[in-house]
Design an enzyme around this catalytic site. Structure first.
Site, PDB file in Angstrom:
ATOM      1  N   ARG A   1       0.844  -1.194   0.000  1.00 51.32           N
ATOM      2  CA  ARG A   1       0.000   0.000   0.000  1.00 51.32           C
ATOM      3  C   ARG A   1       0.869   1.229   0.000  1.00 51.32           C
ATOM      4  NH1 ARG A   1      -5.632   0.216   1.431  1.00 51.32           N
ATOM      5  NH2 ARG A   1      -6.230  -1.875   0.899  1.00 51.32           N
TER       6      ARG A   1
ATOM      7  N   ASP B   1       8.066 -10.642  10.002  1.00 49.14           N
ATOM      8  CA  ASP B   1       9.336 -10.470  10.735  1.00 49.14           C
ATOM      9  C   ASP B   1       9.637 -11.703  11.595  1.00 49.14           C
ATOM     10  OD1 ASP B   1       9.980  -8.040   9.673  1.00 49.14           O
ATOM     11  OD2 ASP B   1       9.249  -6.869  11.370  1.00 49.14           O
TER      12      ASP B   1
END
Ligand code: URA
Length: 209
Positions: A104, A203
């Site tokens: 985005r 992550d």
């Protein structure tokens, strides 16, 4: 309206607890996501249609059953969705895998599809979109739009953890898509993290920060 299923199998719930734990390291986190994905694959395929077959056992001819109906396509959303692929393939080794990459624009919030590679026959497959975290619903929503634009008609969404906000977005925009979750959490925080959630799934899977 699409259905929402929380897969409350005890093994899924037990393993999710350790996935959520901030002290779980990358290796164990990845293994647990793999295992939970496999268990979720078991649940999500519960209603796949069967057809009769005939098999020669060492003893006699038997009437047996094999999977019938549409073939399956797995569509991980890059990058965290990748962590769910191998677990699914353990149970669905013949599935084809397509990839969708979206980001985005932080200013305009417009979604940009930077990568898409799909099996050529997606319109004939039952697709399962994989994304561990259904947070705002933006990426999953855009990925499903992308698949539909390219002819997909039969789509399900599978996530480890969801926020009610994300579920609502998918239900509104894609009422034909059933959603399968390991857990429905409380809410999103001001940074868009799921609460209580498990942090940033990408992550934690790949050891980045
Ligand atoms: N994506 C993540 O990885 N975690 C969240 O909590 C929300 C989005």
């Amino acid at each position: 309206m699409g259905n929402v299923f929380v897969l409350d199998h005890p093994l899924i719930q037990h393993k999710l607890t350790y996935i959520r734990d901030k002290n779980t390291g990358t290796k164990e986190f990845r293994e647990l996501v793999d295992e939970v994905s496999m268990l979720m694959a078991f649940e999500i395929t519960r209603n796949l249609p069967l057809q009769e077959a005939t098999t020669e056992t060492p003893v006699t001819e038997a009437t047996t059953q094999v999977l019938a109906g549409k073939k399956i396509g797995l569509i991980p959303i890059l990058r965290a969705g990748l962590g769910m692929v191998d677990g699914m393939l353990n149970l669905l080794p013949a599935a084809k895998v397509g990839h969708v990459g979206l980001y985005r624009d932080p200013e305009t919030l417009t979604p940009h599809e930077y990568y898409i590679k799909l099996p050529s026959d997606i319109s004939e497959r039952e697709l399962i979109v994989l994304d561990p975290m259904l947070a705002t619903g933006g990426s999953a929503n855009d990925a499903i739009h992308s698949l539909k634009k390219r002819g997909a008609g039969n789509i399900r969404l599978m996530c480890l953890v969801a926020a009610p906000e994300g579920v609502e977005v998918i239900k509104q925009d894609h009422p034909d898509v059933d959603i399968y979750l390991g857990a429905m959490d409380d809410k999103l925080d001001e940074k868009g993290y799921i609460v209580p959630g498990l942090g940033d799934a990408g992550d934690r899977l790949f050891g980045t920060k």
